[in-house]
Design a protein around this motif. Structure first.
Motif, PDB file in Angstrom:
ATOM      1  N   LEU A  25       4.675  -5.065   9.936  1.00  0.00           N
ATOM      2  CA  LEU A  25       5.170  -5.897   8.847  1.00  0.00           C
ATOM      3  C   LEU A  25       5.231  -7.358   9.280  1.00  0.00           C
ATOM      4  O   LEU A  25       5.461  -7.652  10.457  1.00  0.00           O
ATOM      5  N   PRO A  26       5.041  -8.277   8.344  1.00  0.00           N
ATOM      6  CA  PRO A  26       5.176  -9.697   8.694  1.00  0.00           C
ATOM      7  C   PRO A  26       6.642 -10.058   8.927  1.00  0.00           C
ATOM      8  O   PRO A  26       7.544  -9.293   8.556  1.00  0.00           O
ATOM      9  N   SER A  27       6.869 -11.193   9.541  1.00  0.00           N
ATOM     10  CA  SER A  27       8.248 -11.668   9.697  1.00  0.00           C
ATOM     11  C   SER A  27       8.649 -12.407   8.423  1.00  0.00           C
ATOM     12  O   SER A  27       7.814 -12.992   7.742  1.00  0.00           O
ATOM     13  N   PHE A  28       9.937 -12.373   8.126  1.00  0.00           N
ATOM     14  CA  PHE A  28      10.444 -12.989   6.901  1.00  0.00           C
ATOM     15  C   PHE A  28      11.471 -14.054   7.247  1.00  0.00           C
ATOM     16  O   PHE A  28      12.321 -13.852   8.122  1.00  0.00           O
ATOM     17  N   GLU A  29      11.393 -15.176   6.545  1.00  0.00           N
ATOM     18  CA  GLU A  29      12.423 -16.204   6.709  1.00  0.00           C
ATOM     19  C   GLU A  29      13.754 -15.685   6.218  1.00  0.00           C
ATOM     20  O   GLU A  29      14.784 -15.836   6.864  1.00  0.00           O
ATOM     21  N   SER A  30      13.724 -15.092   5.042  1.00  0.00           N
ATOM     22  CA  SER A  30      14.923 -14.496   4.474  1.00  0.00           C
ATOM     23  C   SER A  30      14.643 -13.009   4.308  1.00  0.00           C
ATOM     24  O   SER A  30      13.752 -12.613   3.554  1.00  0.00           O
ATOM     25  N   ARG A  31      15.395 -12.214   5.000  1.00  0.00           N
ATOM     26  CA  ARG A  31      15.129 -10.777   5.084  1.00  0.00           C
ATOM     27  C   ARG A  31      15.376 -10.070   3.751  1.00  0.00           C
ATOM     28  O   ARG A  31      16.484 -10.094   3.223  1.00  0.00           O
ATOM     29  N   ILE A  85       3.993  -7.366  -0.257  1.00  0.00           N
ATOM     30  CA  ILE A  85       3.100  -7.882   0.776  1.00  0.00           C
ATOM     31  C   ILE A  85       1.720  -7.239   0.594  1.00  0.00           C
ATOM     32  O   ILE A  85       1.615  -6.076   0.199  1.00  0.00           O
ATOM     33  N   GLU A  86       0.670  -8.010   0.833  1.00  0.00           N
ATOM     34  CA  GLU A  86      -0.691  -7.537   0.591  1.00  0.00           C
ATOM     35  C   GLU A  86      -1.208  -6.628   1.696  1.00  0.00           C
ATOM     36  O   GLU A  86      -2.080  -5.796   1.478  1.00  0.00           O
ATOM     37  N   SER A  87      -0.688  -6.778   2.906  1.00  0.00           N
ATOM     38  CA  SER A  87      -1.154  -5.982   4.029  1.00  0.00           C
ATOM     39  C   SER A  87       0.049  -5.548   4.857  1.00  0.00           C
ATOM     40  O   SER A  87       1.004  -6.327   5.009  1.00  0.00           O
ATOM     41  N   PRO A  88       0.070  -4.326   5.373  1.00  0.00           N
ATOM     42  CA  PRO A  88      -0.965  -3.296   5.354  1.00  0.00           C
ATOM     43  C   PRO A  88      -1.168  -2.670   3.969  1.00  0.00           C
ATOM     44  O   PRO A  88      -0.297  -2.765   3.112  1.00  0.00           O
ATOM     45  N   VAL A  89      -2.345  -2.022   3.800  1.00  0.00           N
ATOM     46  CA  VAL A  89      -2.699  -1.407   2.529  1.00  0.00           C
ATOM     47  C   VAL A  89      -2.740   0.110   2.684  1.00  0.00           C
ATOM     48  O   VAL A  89      -3.416   0.638   3.573  1.00  0.00           O
ATOM     49  N   VAL A  90      -2.000   0.801   1.832  1.00  0.00           N
ATOM     50  CA  VAL A  90      -1.956   2.262   1.840  1.00  0.00           C
ATOM     51  C   VAL A  90      -2.907   2.791   0.767  1.00  0.00           C
ATOM     52  O   VAL A  90      -2.912   2.298  -0.365  1.00  0.00           O
ATOM     53  N   SER A  91      -3.717   3.771   1.124  1.00  0.00           N
ATOM     54  CA  SER A  91      -4.610   4.415   0.159  1.00  0.00           C
ATOM     55  C   SER A  91      -3.912   5.637  -0.427  1.00  0.00           C
ATOM     56  O   SER A  91      -3.425   6.489   0.323  1.00  0.00           O
ATOM     57  N   VAL A  92      -3.867   5.692  -1.753  1.00  0.00           N
ATOM     58  CA  VAL A  92      -3.188   6.792  -2.448  1.00  0.00           C
ATOM     59  C   VAL A  92      -4.208   7.528  -3.310  1.00  0.00           C
ATOM     60  O   VAL A  92      -5.048   6.906  -3.963  1.00  0.00           O
ATOM     61  N   ALA A  93      -4.119   8.841  -3.331  1.00  0.00           N
ATOM     62  CA  ALA A  93      -5.068   9.645  -4.108  1.00  0.00           C
ATOM     63  C   ALA A  93      -4.899   9.386  -5.596  1.00  0.00           C
ATOM     64  O   ALA A  93      -3.787   9.403  -6.115  1.00  0.00           O
ATOM     65  N   GLY A  94      -6.010   9.134  -6.268  1.00  0.00           N
ATOM     66  CA  GLY A  94      -6.014   9.018  -7.724  1.00  0.00           C
ATOM     67  C   GLY A  94      -6.428  10.353  -8.313  1.00  0.00           C
ATOM     68  O   GLY A  94      -7.612  10.678  -8.355  1.00  0.00           O
ATOM     69  N   ARG A  95      -5.470  11.148  -8.736  1.00  0.00           N
ATOM     70  CA  ARG A  95      -5.770  12.504  -9.200  1.00  0.00           C
ATOM     71  C   ARG A  95      -4.990  12.829 -10.456  1.00  0.00           C
ATOM     72  O   ARG A  95      -3.905  12.300 -10.688  1.00  0.00           O
ATOM     73  N   SER A 142      15.698  -6.743   1.080  1.00  0.00           N
ATOM     74  CA  SER A 142      16.230  -5.385   1.173  1.00  0.00           C
ATOM     75  C   SER A 142      15.117  -4.361   1.278  1.00  0.00           C
ATOM     76  O   SER A 142      15.310  -3.275   1.830  1.00  0.00           O
ATOM     77  N   ALA A 143      13.956  -4.685   0.719  1.00  0.00           N
ATOM     78  CA  ALA A 143      12.824  -3.753   0.753  1.00  0.00           C
ATOM     79  C   ALA A 143      11.511  -4.508   0.659  1.00  0.00           C
ATOM     80  O   ALA A 143      11.459  -5.644   0.178  1.00  0.00           O
ATOM     81  N   CYS A 144      10.458  -3.864   1.113  1.00  0.00           N
ATOM     82  CA  CYS A 144       9.095  -4.359   0.943  1.00  0.00           C
ATOM     83  C   CYS A 144       8.291  -3.282   0.224  1.00  0.00           C
ATOM     84  O   CYS A 144       8.553  -2.086   0.397  1.00  0.00           O
ATOM     85  N   VAL A 145       7.331  -3.719  -0.569  1.00  0.00           N
ATOM     86  CA  VAL A 145       6.334  -2.774  -1.069  1.00  0.00           C
ATOM     87  C   VAL A 145       4.994  -3.201  -0.480  1.00  0.00           C
ATOM     88  O   VAL A 145       4.608  -4.370  -0.555  1.00  0.00           O
ATOM     89  N   LEU A 146       4.311  -2.257   0.141  1.00  0.00           N
ATOM     90  CA  LEU A 146       3.066  -2.541   0.823  1.00  0.00           C
ATOM     91  C   LEU A 146       1.916  -2.647  -0.169  1.00  0.00           C
ATOM     92  O   LEU A 146       2.052  -2.299  -1.341  1.00  0.00           O
TER      93      LEU A 146
END
Length: 327
Positions: free
Chosen positions: A73-79, A166-176, A81-85
């Protein structure tokens, strides 16, 4: 560890805890299943870690493919509560366009919300969530819901220290395709495939909806800048009164009740701003967009979004151009 919980030592640094809720006598209640499953796993991990709690708690799903930089994960100036990748959907055979449309829709809505000034402009997807452990505990963990637990969890966390996309890292999720839950990826793909088979085009929430949402947040910001409580409320309501659709929708959502509460409980501009975001949260934002879609601005075609393509981020515009080119 006991007849239903197993500990696997993968190497010197990694452990895998397997919790059996597949046995017939141990099935999770249907109305709590998905949320309860996530909560059990997270709570056991936190309890096992004792005083060695790490910074972040990662959530994923069995149909997700994690990248090699997953924990970077990148570092944050202001932390937050959560990130979405970052996320991309990998289509099953025959669902390439539907998966691409759904992926675009998720990013489109999140971008439009964020551009409007909403603090709830992120993708709520259980397989890409990373949460500060302390804040996870403060909101009492994952809601015990059969669906949408990711949305409601992030909604709570956004009210603490925010949710960062955040744009990276990127998780691949099944489209089903799936009908296991009443909404989400599987159901959306089912709907898109049905509409395609019927010769219909999938529609997207109108940019006009998000323009009115931006007007709402701009009006709030301008009112806050006045700095005096006796001027903030009249200024805010006065600005909203110039947009009938906007004011009527807010009243439908309970704006009058919020104003009464703010008049009694709020003493400073910062308190008023915070109170508004606490009230007009992710859930009400969703209802706002749905109300506009039903009453004012119906879904628009993919092609019509070309008018705002210059406002899209580079990654979203790339997705858009690929959809248009391979129509």
């Amino acid at each position: 560890l006991n007849p239903h919980i197993y500990l696997a030592r993968l190497n010197d640094w990694h452990r895998l805890i397997i919790i059996d809720h597949c046995a017939q006598t141990r099935l999770l209640p249907a109305k709590k299943a998905v949320g309860l499953a996530r909560k059990i796993g997270a709570d056991i991990v936190i309890a096992q870690l004792s005083n060695h709690i790490p910074t972040w708690l990662y959530f994923s799903d069995a149909d997700a493919i994690l990248p090699s930089d997953y924990f970077d994960l990148p570092s944050f100036e202001s932390r937050p509560s959560a990130c979405v990748l970052g996320v991309e959907h990998q289509a099953e055979q025959g669902l390439a366009r539907e998966s691409a449309l759904y992926d675009f829709k998720l990013h489109y809505v999140a971008e439009r919300l964020k551009a409007s000034g909403s603090p709830y402009g992120y993708i709520a997807l259980g397989s890409i969530i990373v949460i500060d452990v302390d804040d996870y505990c403060r909101v009492r963990g994952v809601p015990k819901k059969s669906a949408g637990e990711d949305f409601y969890l992030l909604n709570k966390l956004a009210k603490l220290h925010g949710v960062e996309s955040i744009e990276s890292p990127v998780v691949s999720v099944a489209g089903r395709l799936s009908s296991r839950v009443p909404f989400g990826t599987g159901q959306s793909l089912e709907k898109m495939k049905h509409e395609h088979n019927q010769g219909d085009d999938y529609g997207f929430d109108s940019p006009k909806t998000f323009a009115d949402l931006k007007y709402l947040y701009d009006s709030l910001e301008q009112a806050i800048l006045l700095g005096e409580m006796e001027r903030i409320m009249p200024s805010f309501i006065g600005a909203l009164s110039k947009n009938t659709k906007l004011l009527d929708t807010l009243k439908y959502l309970g704006f009058d009740t919020f104003c009464q509460h703010a008049h009694r409980q709020v003493n400073t501009p910062s308190q008023f701003e915070s109170a508004f975001h606490q009230w007009f949260d992710g859930f009400l934002t969703l209802k706002f967009v749905n109300h506009y879609r039903s009453h004012y601005y119906p879904p628009v075609s993919l092609e019509s979004l070309d008018a705002i393509s210059n406002e899209m981020t580079h990654s979203l515009k790339k997705k858009y151009q690929a959809l248009i080119t391979h129509r």
